[in-house]
Design an enzyme around this catalytic site. Structure first.
Site, PDB file in Angstrom:
ATOM      1  N   ASN A   9       0.885  -1.175   0.000  1.00  0.00           N
ATOM      2  CA  ASN A   9       0.000   0.000   0.000  1.00  0.00           C
ATOM      3  C   ASN A   9       0.915   1.214   0.000  1.00  0.00           C
ATOM      4  O   ASN A   9       1.509   1.545   1.021  1.00  0.00           O
ATOM      5  CB  ASN A   9      -0.886  -0.009   1.249  1.00  0.00           C
ATOM      6  CG  ASN A   9      -1.655   1.291   1.396  1.00  0.00           C
ATOM      7  OD1 ASN A   9      -1.878   1.998   0.411  1.00  0.00           O
ATOM      8  ND2 ASN A   9      -2.059   1.618   2.611  1.00  0.00           N
ATOM      9  N   LYS A  11       0.213   4.276  -0.257  1.00  0.00           N
ATOM     10  CA  LYS A  11      -0.386   5.497   0.299  1.00  0.00           C
ATOM     11  C   LYS A  11      -0.144   6.660  -0.680  1.00  0.00           C
ATOM     12  O   LYS A  11      -0.157   6.448  -1.874  1.00  0.00           O
ATOM     13  CB  LYS A  11       0.176   5.797   1.691  1.00  0.00           C
ATOM     14  CG  LYS A  11       0.216   4.554   2.593  1.00  0.00           C
ATOM     15  CD  LYS A  11       0.463   4.884   4.028  1.00  0.00           C
ATOM     16  CE  LYS A  11       0.648   3.592   4.805  1.00  0.00           C
ATOM     17  NZ  LYS A  11       0.368   3.728   6.209  1.00  0.00           N
ATOM     18  N   HIS A  94      -9.383   1.490   4.736  1.00  0.00           N
ATOM     19  CA  HIS A  94      -8.101   1.625   5.431  1.00  0.00           C
ATOM     20  C   HIS A  94      -8.286   2.598   6.597  1.00  0.00           C
ATOM     21  O   HIS A  94      -9.038   3.568   6.497  1.00  0.00           O
ATOM     22  CB  HIS A  94      -7.036   2.153   4.453  1.00  0.00           C
ATOM     23  CG  HIS A  94      -5.654   2.074   5.032  1.00  0.00           C
ATOM     24  ND1 HIS A  94      -5.186   3.002   5.932  1.00  0.00           N
ATOM     25  CD2 HIS A  94      -4.652   1.178   4.849  1.00  0.00           C
ATOM     26  CE1 HIS A  94      -3.945   2.676   6.274  1.00  0.00           C
ATOM     27  NE2 HIS A  94      -3.596   1.568   5.631  1.00  0.00           N
ATOM     28  N   GLU A  96      -6.573   4.953   7.688  1.00  0.00           N
ATOM     29  CA  GLU A  96      -6.293   6.366   7.378  1.00  0.00           C
ATOM     30  C   GLU A  96      -7.491   7.012   6.676  1.00  0.00           C
ATOM     31  O   GLU A  96      -7.770   8.189   6.859  1.00  0.00           O
ATOM     32  CB  GLU A  96      -5.014   6.476   6.523  1.00  0.00           C
ATOM     33  CG  GLU A  96      -3.782   6.218   7.379  1.00  0.00           C
ATOM     34  CD  GLU A  96      -2.596   5.670   6.639  1.00  0.00           C
ATOM     35  OE1 GLU A  96      -2.553   5.750   5.396  1.00  0.00           O
ATOM     36  OE2 GLU A  96      -1.690   5.138   7.311  1.00  0.00           O
ATOM     37  N   GLU A 166      -5.481  -4.798  10.638  1.00  0.00           N
ATOM     38  CA  GLU A 166      -4.414  -3.822  10.835  1.00  0.00           C
ATOM     39  C   GLU A 166      -4.659  -3.024  12.120  1.00  0.00           C
ATOM     40  O   GLU A 166      -5.425  -2.045  12.107  1.00  0.00           O
ATOM     41  CB  GLU A 166      -4.386  -2.826   9.672  1.00  0.00           C
ATOM     42  CG  GLU A 166      -4.190  -3.456   8.314  1.00  0.00           C
ATOM     43  CD  GLU A 166      -3.595  -2.455   7.338  1.00  0.00           C
ATOM     44  OE1 GLU A 166      -2.501  -2.713   6.844  1.00  0.00           O
ATOM     45  OE2 GLU A 166      -4.216  -1.406   7.104  1.00  0.00           O
ATOM     46  N   GLY A 172       2.593   2.190  10.543  1.00  0.00           N
ATOM     47  CA  GLY A 172       3.544   3.284  10.359  1.00  0.00           C
ATOM     48  C   GLY A 172       4.308   3.655  11.621  1.00  0.00           C
ATOM     49  O   GLY A 172       4.967   4.688  11.661  1.00  0.00           O
ATOM     50  N   SER A 213       3.444  -2.286  10.254  1.00  0.00           N
ATOM     51  CA  SER A 213       4.899  -2.386  10.434  1.00  0.00           C
ATOM     52  C   SER A 213       5.480  -3.751  10.061  1.00  0.00           C
ATOM     53  O   SER A 213       6.425  -4.230  10.689  1.00  0.00           O
ATOM     54  CB  SER A 213       5.303  -1.978  11.863  1.00  0.00           C
ATOM     55  OG  SER A 213       4.932  -0.625  12.107  1.00  0.00           O
ATOM     56  N   GLY A 234       2.724  -1.047   4.179  1.00  0.00           N
ATOM     57  CA  GLY A 234       2.896   0.337   3.762  1.00  0.00           C
ATOM     58  C   GLY A 234       4.359   0.662   3.512  1.00  0.00           C
ATOM     59  O   GLY A 234       4.910   0.380   2.451  1.00  0.00           O
ATOM     60  N   GLY A 235       5.012   1.245   4.512  1.00  0.00           N
ATOM     61  CA  GLY A 235       6.373   1.776   4.362  1.00  0.00           C
ATOM     62  C   GLY A 235       7.358   0.819   3.704  1.00  0.00           C
ATOM     63  O   GLY A 235       8.113   1.215   2.803  1.00  0.00           O
TER      64      GLY A 235
HETATM   65  C1  PEP Z   1      -0.662   0.140   5.750  1.00  0.00           C
HETATM   66  O1  PEP Z   1      -0.493   1.144   5.090  1.00  0.00           O
HETATM   67  O2  PEP Z   1      -1.685  -0.524   5.615  1.00  0.00           O
HETATM   68  C2  PEP Z   1       0.377  -0.257   6.706  1.00  0.00           C
HETATM   69  C3  PEP Z   1       0.216  -1.372   7.387  1.00  0.00           C
HETATM   70  O3  PEP Z   1       1.463   0.576   6.847  1.00  0.00           O
HETATM   71  P1  PEP Z   1       2.893   0.194   7.496  1.00  0.00           P
HETATM   72  O4  PEP Z   1       3.313  -1.120   6.907  1.00  0.00           O
HETATM   73  O5  PEP Z   1       3.808   1.318   7.095  1.00  0.00           O
HETATM   74  O6  PEP Z   1       2.704   0.081   8.978  1.00  0.00           O
END
Ligand code: PEP
Length: 259
Positions: A9, A11, A94, A96, A166, A172, A213, A234-235
């Site tokens: 993802n 973002k 999500h 966010e 999640e 994040g 994460s 995500g990251g």
């Molecule tokens: C996400 O964007 O769904 C996510 C889990 O981000 P991260 O892996 O950066 O925690």
């Protein structure tokens, strides 16, 4: 056996050129890793170019949101019809989007139904906040989100939906849930709720990812858990080498489980 599914993802990251460069960097190496479904979920503007570059690969392309109507006076929104041909899947709900853009259980449910009606595979995200977690409310909150998201959706449709558990406090933050915690909530709350709604057989077939994460250094531990069927990342999905390593780690754990 369920096929694990690793989805990035991105973002609000990556220009069109950056998205294309990423796709060109990963498609060769990922073609050699079997037994894992793979996807990258990009911004709307990058989807056409990304789906062109990845057309001859098995890497799916996803959007990160979608409106439920097909067309109309909804300035700034993107409809399922517009996504057809450029996105195989879509992330819905999500945290966010729930936190910053007013997404509710009701809109999540409408979007899920719209995605299914248009043949776009949904990944629906659920998860509790730190306060809810510390107050012991994780189970009731997460199972409530699952019930609300799947309201009015048939067992046959449910099989085609991916759920991403999640925990918001892990997104994040660099602080992932422990593999045991994630496994427990996915098994005893998410899959158990789906089993109550649709029966054990359907729930056992459904792919449930963990997100929060995930990184190359913890992916093997997470994927070793029996209830965790992949990750929404995500990251750590932004860098091609890191994404390949996440997919490779997942595949290696699966191979080990099959032996
Ligand atoms: C996400 O964007 O769904 C996510 C889990 O981000 P991260 O892996 O950066 O925690």
């Amino acid at each position: 056996m369920r096929t694990p599914f690793l989805a990035g993802n991105w973002k609000m990251h990556k220009t069109i050129d950056e998205a294309v460069a990423f796709a060109n960097a990963v498609k060769g190496p990922l073609a050699e890793i079997e037994g894992v479904d793979k996807a990258v979920c990009a911004s709307f503007v990058a989807l056409p170019a990304l789906s062109d570059v990845l057309a001859d690969s098995e890497v799916m392309v996803g959007a990160q949101n979608m409106y439920w109507e097909e067309a109309g006076a909804y300035t700034g929104e993107v409809s399922p019809l517009m996504l057809k041909g450029v996105a195989d899947l879509v992330i819905i709900g999500h945290s966010e989007r729930r936190q910053y853009f007013g997404e509710t259980d009701e809109t999540v449910n409408k979007k899920l139904k719209a995605a299914l009606a248009h043949g776009i595979k949904p990944i629906v995200a659920v998860g509790e906040s730190l306060e809810q977690n510390e107050a012991g409310e994780t189970e009731s909150w997460v199972s409530g989100q699952v019930r609300a998201a799947f309201d009015g959706i048939s067992a046959e449709q449910a099989r085609g939906i991916v759920v991403a558990y999640e925990p918001i406090w892990a997104i994040g933050t660099g602080r992932a849930a422990t593999p045991e915690q994630a496994n427990q909530i996915i098994g005893e709350v998410v899959r158990a709720t789906l089993a109550k709604l649709y029966g054990e057989d359907v729930a056992e077939d459904m792919v449930i990812q963990y997100g929060g994460s995930c990184k190359p250094s913890n992916i093997r531990e997470l994927m070793s858990q029996p209830e965790i069927d992949g990750g929404l990342v995500g990251g750590a999905s932004l860098d091609p080498e890191s994404f390949i390593e996440l997919v490779r780690g997942t595949a290696e754990v699966m191979e080990g489980m099959e032996e």
